[in-house]
Design a protein around this motif. Sequence first.
Motif, PDB file in Angstrom:
ATOM      1  N   ALA A 221      19.693  -8.645  -5.580  1.00  0.00           N
ATOM      2  CA  ALA A 221      19.277  -8.144  -4.275  1.00  0.00           C
ATOM      3  C   ALA A 221      18.967  -6.657  -4.366  1.00  0.00           C
ATOM      4  O   ALA A 221      19.694  -5.897  -5.014  1.00  0.00           O
ATOM      5  CB  ALA A 221      20.365  -8.397  -3.239  1.00  0.00           C
ATOM      6  N   GLY A 222      17.865  -6.273  -3.730  1.00  0.00           N
ATOM      7  CA  GLY A 222      17.415  -4.895  -3.785  1.00  0.00           C
ATOM      8  C   GLY A 222      16.417  -4.628  -4.895  1.00  0.00           C
ATOM      9  O   GLY A 222      15.795  -3.557  -4.925  1.00  0.00           O
ATOM     10  N   GLY A 223      16.266  -5.584  -5.790  1.00  0.00           N
ATOM     11  CA  GLY A 223      15.355  -5.423  -6.908  1.00  0.00           C
ATOM     12  C   GLY A 223      13.920  -5.746  -6.560  1.00  0.00           C
ATOM     13  O   GLY A 223      13.588  -6.007  -5.393  1.00  0.00           O
ATOM     14  N   SER A 224      13.085  -5.740  -7.593  1.00  0.00           N
ATOM     15  CA  SER A 224      11.650  -5.955  -7.411  1.00  0.00           C
ATOM     16  C   SER A 224      11.117  -6.948  -8.429  1.00  0.00           C
ATOM     17  O   SER A 224      11.667  -7.113  -9.522  1.00  0.00           O
ATOM     18  CB  SER A 224      10.886  -4.634  -7.582  1.00  0.00           C
ATOM     19  N   LEU A 225      10.040  -7.598  -8.050  1.00  0.00           N
ATOM     20  CA  LEU A 225       9.284  -8.470  -8.946  1.00  0.00           C
ATOM     21  C   LEU A 225       7.806  -8.311  -8.619  1.00  0.00           C
ATOM     22  O   LEU A 225       7.455  -7.942  -7.498  1.00  0.00           O
ATOM     23  CB  LEU A 225       9.683  -9.939  -8.769  1.00  0.00           C
ATOM     24  N   SER A 226       6.982  -8.653  -9.590  1.00  0.00           N
ATOM     25  CA  SER A 226       5.546  -8.631  -9.373  1.00  0.00           C
ATOM     26  C   SER A 226       4.978  -9.978  -9.764  1.00  0.00           C
ATOM     27  O   SER A 226       5.128 -10.415 -10.913  1.00  0.00           O
ATOM     28  CB  SER A 226       4.899  -7.517 -10.201  1.00  0.00           C
ATOM     29  N   LEU A 227       4.344 -10.648  -8.819  1.00  0.00           N
ATOM     30  CA  LEU A 227       3.728 -11.941  -9.062  1.00  0.00           C
ATOM     31  C   LEU A 227       2.227 -11.777  -9.236  1.00  0.00           C
ATOM     32  O   LEU A 227       1.617 -10.895  -8.632  1.00  0.00           O
ATOM     33  CB  LEU A 227       4.000 -12.890  -7.891  1.00  0.00           C
ATOM     34  N   SER A 228       1.668 -12.640 -10.049  1.00  0.00           N
ATOM     35  CA  SER A 228       0.219 -12.616 -10.209  1.00  0.00           C
ATOM     36  C   SER A 228      -0.332 -14.027 -10.155  1.00  0.00           C
ATOM     37  O   SER A 228       0.377 -14.999 -10.430  1.00  0.00           O
ATOM     38  CB  SER A 228      -0.178 -11.939 -11.517  1.00  0.00           C
ATOM     39  N   CYS A 229      -1.598 -14.123  -9.821  1.00  0.00           N
ATOM     40  CA  CYS A 229      -2.281 -15.407  -9.676  1.00  0.00           C
ATOM     41  C   CYS A 229      -3.674 -15.247 -10.259  1.00  0.00           C
ATOM     42  O   CYS A 229      -4.452 -14.404  -9.781  1.00  0.00           O
ATOM     43  CB  CYS A 229      -2.351 -15.776  -8.198  1.00  0.00           C
ATOM     44  N   ALA A 230      -3.958 -16.018 -11.291  1.00  0.00           N
ATOM     45  CA  ALA A 230      -5.240 -15.870 -11.979  1.00  0.00           C
ATOM     46  C   ALA A 230      -5.901 -17.222 -12.178  1.00  0.00           C
ATOM     47  O   ALA A 230      -5.224 -18.211 -12.482  1.00  0.00           O
ATOM     48  CB  ALA A 230      -5.028 -15.198 -13.333  1.00  0.00           C
ATOM     49  N   PRO A 231      -7.212 -17.286 -12.025  1.00  0.00           N
ATOM     50  CA  PRO A 231      -7.919 -18.546 -12.265  1.00  0.00           C
ATOM     51  C   PRO A 231      -8.171 -18.750 -13.749  1.00  0.00           C
ATOM     52  O   PRO A 231      -8.292 -17.787 -14.504  1.00  0.00           O
ATOM     53  CB  PRO A 231      -9.233 -18.350 -11.506  1.00  0.00           C
ATOM     54  N   SER A 232      -8.248 -20.008 -14.145  1.00  0.00           N
ATOM     55  CA  SER A 232      -8.550 -20.300 -15.544  1.00  0.00           C
ATOM     56  C   SER A 232     -10.002 -20.015 -15.854  1.00  0.00           C
ATOM     57  O   SER A 232     -10.369 -19.782 -16.998  1.00  0.00           O
ATOM     58  CB  SER A 232      -8.238 -21.769 -15.850  1.00  0.00           C
ATOM     59  N   GLY A 233     -10.810 -20.002 -14.792  1.00  0.00           N
ATOM     60  CA  GLY A 233     -12.205 -19.687 -14.980  1.00  0.00           C
ATOM     61  C   GLY A 233     -12.973 -19.991 -13.717  1.00  0.00           C
ATOM     62  O   GLY A 233     -12.718 -21.000 -13.073  1.00  0.00           O
ATOM     63  N   SER A 234     -13.836 -19.126 -13.350  1.00  0.00           N
ATOM     64  CA  SER A 234     -14.639 -19.358 -12.167  1.00  0.00           C
ATOM     65  C   SER A 234     -15.936 -18.577 -12.297  1.00  0.00           C
ATOM     66  O   SER A 234     -15.929 -17.438 -12.737  1.00  0.00           O
ATOM     67  CB  SER A 234     -13.910 -18.939 -10.893  1.00  0.00           C
ATOM     68  N   GLU A 235     -17.010 -19.230 -11.917  1.00  0.00           N
ATOM     69  CA  GLU A 235     -18.294 -18.559 -11.953  1.00  0.00           C
ATOM     70  C   GLU A 235     -18.517 -17.720 -10.707  1.00  0.00           C
ATOM     71  O   GLU A 235     -19.455 -16.950 -10.647  1.00  0.00           O
ATOM     72  CB  GLU A 235     -19.412 -19.597 -12.058  1.00  0.00           C
ATOM     73  N   PHE A 236     -17.637 -17.917  -9.718  1.00  0.00           N
ATOM     74  CA  PHE A 236     -17.855 -17.307  -8.431  1.00  0.00           C
ATOM     75  C   PHE A 236     -16.856 -16.185  -8.185  1.00  0.00           C
ATOM     76  O   PHE A 236     -15.803 -16.123  -8.790  1.00  0.00           O
ATOM     77  CB  PHE A 236     -17.736 -18.367  -7.332  1.00  0.00           C
ATOM     78  N   SER A 237     -17.196 -15.315  -7.256  1.00  0.00           N
ATOM     79  CA  SER A 237     -16.325 -14.190  -6.923  1.00  0.00           C
ATOM     80  C   SER A 237     -15.255 -14.629  -5.938  1.00  0.00           C
ATOM     81  O   SER A 237     -15.476 -15.501  -5.091  1.00  0.00           O
ATOM     82  CB  SER A 237     -17.150 -13.055  -6.312  1.00  0.00           C
ATOM     83  N   LEU A 238     -14.109 -13.978  -6.049  1.00  0.00           N
ATOM     84  CA  LEU A 238     -13.007 -14.256  -5.143  1.00  0.00           C
ATOM     85  C   LEU A 238     -13.392 -13.860  -3.729  1.00  0.00           C
ATOM     86  O   LEU A 238     -13.868 -12.749  -3.496  1.00  0.00           O
ATOM     87  CB  LEU A 238     -11.771 -13.481  -5.590  1.00  0.00           C
ATOM     88  N   LYS A 239     -13.182 -14.786  -2.792  1.00  0.00           N
ATOM     89  CA  LYS A 239     -13.434 -14.507  -1.383  1.00  0.00           C
ATOM     90  C   LYS A 239     -12.157 -14.031  -0.700  1.00  0.00           C
ATOM     91  O   LYS A 239     -12.054 -12.907  -0.244  1.00  0.00           O
ATOM     92  CB  LYS A 239     -13.970 -15.755  -0.674  1.00  0.00           C
ATOM     93  N   HIS A 240     -11.195 -14.898  -0.618  1.00  0.00           N
ATOM     94  CA  HIS A 240      -9.922 -14.521  -0.017  1.00  0.00           C
ATOM     95  C   HIS A 240      -8.807 -15.292  -0.705  1.00  0.00           C
ATOM     96  O   HIS A 240      -9.051 -16.257  -1.444  1.00  0.00           O
ATOM     97  CB  HIS A 240      -9.911 -14.770   1.492  1.00  0.00           C
ATOM     98  N   GLY A 241      -7.582 -14.862  -0.470  1.00  0.00           N
ATOM     99  CA  GLY A 241      -6.451 -15.519  -1.099  1.00  0.00           C
ATOM    100  C   GLY A 241      -5.157 -15.151  -0.412  1.00  0.00           C
ATOM    101  O   GLY A 241      -5.132 -14.311   0.500  1.00  0.00           O
TER     102      GLY A 241
END
Length: 114
Positions: A13-33
């Motif tokens: 408790a009181g600590g920090s973490l950083s989560l990430s989310c990445a696509p395996s591959g996409s030809e298109f640009s990220l719109k929203h998430g």
Amino acid sequence: VQLQASGGGLVQAGGSLSLSCAPSGSEFSLKHGGWYRQAPGKQRDIIARVSDTGGTFYADSVKGRFTISRDNAKNTLSLQLNKLKPEDTAIYYCYLNFGGGLNWGQGTLVTVSS
């Protein structure tokens, strides 16, 4: 599009973490998430999202402690978790939209010990 969510783990408790989310591959640009989380025995709730224009939304329970960000060059989404509380313990799921339907990650477990 397959998504890979990472960064979960065990923290005090009181600590920090950083989560990430990445696509395996996409030809298109990220719109929203965004990020949802589901605690044991509870429903999955939205906690943060970012729009195609960069606007953000946070659930009251995480406002001021969590920060969502996007990297348009890499089509990735991140969530910085600060001042973590035991009640933040949950599986965290990300979703990304590239212009079609929503694409979901497999979830990453965050456990906060008291």
